[in-house]
Design a protein around this motif. Sequence first.
Motif, PDB file in Angstrom:
ATOM      1  N   ALA A  12      -9.077   9.083  -1.498  1.00  7.56           N
ATOM      2  CA  ALA A  12      -8.817   7.742  -2.019  1.00  7.56           C
ATOM      3  C   ALA A  12      -9.995   6.828  -1.755  1.00  7.56           C
ATOM      4  O   ALA A  12     -10.408   6.048  -2.624  1.00  7.56           O
ATOM      5  CB  ALA A  12      -7.550   7.169  -1.400  1.00  7.56           C
ATOM      6  N   LEU A  15     -12.819   7.609  -4.115  1.00 12.29           N
ATOM      7  CA  LEU A  15     -12.639   7.031  -5.431  1.00 12.29           C
ATOM      8  C   LEU A  15     -12.974   5.548  -5.422  1.00 12.29           C
ATOM      9  O   LEU A  15     -13.478   5.016  -6.402  1.00 12.29           O
ATOM     10  CB  LEU A  15     -11.215   7.262  -5.936  1.00 12.29           C
ATOM     11  N   SER A  16     -12.721   4.876  -4.325  1.00 14.45           N
ATOM     12  CA  SER A  16     -13.090   3.467  -4.278  1.00 14.45           C
ATOM     13  C   SER A  16     -14.598   3.320  -4.327  1.00 14.45           C
ATOM     14  O   SER A  16     -15.119   2.359  -4.875  1.00 14.45           O
ATOM     15  CB  SER A  16     -12.502   2.766  -3.058  1.00 14.45           C
ATOM     16  N   ALA A 109      -7.539   6.768  -9.861  1.00 14.70           N
ATOM     17  CA  ALA A 109      -7.868   5.401  -9.458  1.00 14.70           C
ATOM     18  C   ALA A 109      -8.030   4.546 -10.699  1.00 14.70           C
ATOM     19  O   ALA A 109      -8.578   4.994 -11.711  1.00 14.70           O
ATOM     20  CB  ALA A 109      -9.146   5.385  -8.632  1.00 14.70           C
ATOM     21  N   VAL A 120      -9.501  -1.554  -6.537  1.00 16.37           N
ATOM     22  CA  VAL A 120      -8.998  -0.312  -7.127  1.00 16.37           C
ATOM     23  C   VAL A 120      -7.670   0.062  -6.473  1.00 16.37           C
ATOM     24  O   VAL A 120      -7.499  -0.082  -5.267  1.00 16.37           O
ATOM     25  CB  VAL A 120     -10.015   0.844  -6.908  1.00 16.37           C
ATOM     26  N   THR A 121      -6.736   0.547  -7.279  1.00 15.43           N
ATOM     27  CA  THR A 121      -5.492   1.126  -6.775  1.00 15.43           C
ATOM     28  C   THR A 121      -5.558   2.626  -7.028  1.00 15.43           C
ATOM     29  O   THR A 121      -5.926   3.055  -8.127  1.00 15.43           O
ATOM     30  CB  THR A 121      -4.275   0.520  -7.496  1.00 15.43           C
ATOM     31  N   SER A 122      -5.231   3.411  -6.022  1.00 11.45           N
ATOM     32  CA  SER A 122      -5.346   4.866  -6.115  1.00 11.45           C
ATOM     33  C   SER A 122      -4.035   5.544  -5.760  1.00 11.45           C
ATOM     34  O   SER A 122      -3.273   5.046  -4.939  1.00 11.45           O
ATOM     35  CB  SER A 122      -6.413   5.388  -5.149  1.00 11.45           C
ATOM     36  N   THR A 135      -0.241   6.200  -2.048  1.00 15.43           N
ATOM     37  CA  THR A 135      -0.876   5.183  -2.881  1.00 15.43           C
ATOM     38  C   THR A 135      -1.620   4.239  -1.953  1.00 15.43           C
ATOM     39  O   THR A 135      -1.194   3.978  -0.822  1.00 15.43           O
ATOM     40  CB  THR A 135       0.131   4.390  -3.738  1.00 15.43           C
TER      41      THR A 135
END
Length: 149
Positions: A12, A15-16, A109, A120-122, A135
């Motif tokens: 996560a 991905l950010s 993401a 960002v939301t993952s 999440t």
Amino acid sequence: MRRSYCIAFACAATLSVAAHAQVQPGQWESTVTVQSIDMPGAPPQVAAMMKGKTTRQTYCITPEQAAKGPQEMLKQNPSCHFTKYSMTGGVISTAMTCSQNGGTMTAQANGRYGPTSFNVTSTAVMSGRMSMRMTSASSGRRLGPCAGK
């Protein structure tokens, strides 16, 4: 269980970092907050301990790293590959799959980015010996030049 959480969190967080396309080099600060976590078979207190946990880090993005872009930076882990990667007009949407420790991690993401910030939301899902769904919300901002420069 902790190792599985660390893998999911790293995915996560990675991905950010993808929100760093076309970013300004310099000192950055990012936070990742676990919004929800489901770990079937794990003691409830383990998930409760992780939910709401925020991790903050600062790091320097060099001009060379910024020029290479996030996809190049993520090639450090050969077990991961993007199945979707779109960063246009300030909107990011990615999906990544990693094979690790006899299982599979998939992470998606979505969010917004700019040259000096991102949000960002993952969602990360791990299958295999240890299954888990998490999440998280990530944000980052450029603080200025890298320390000592």
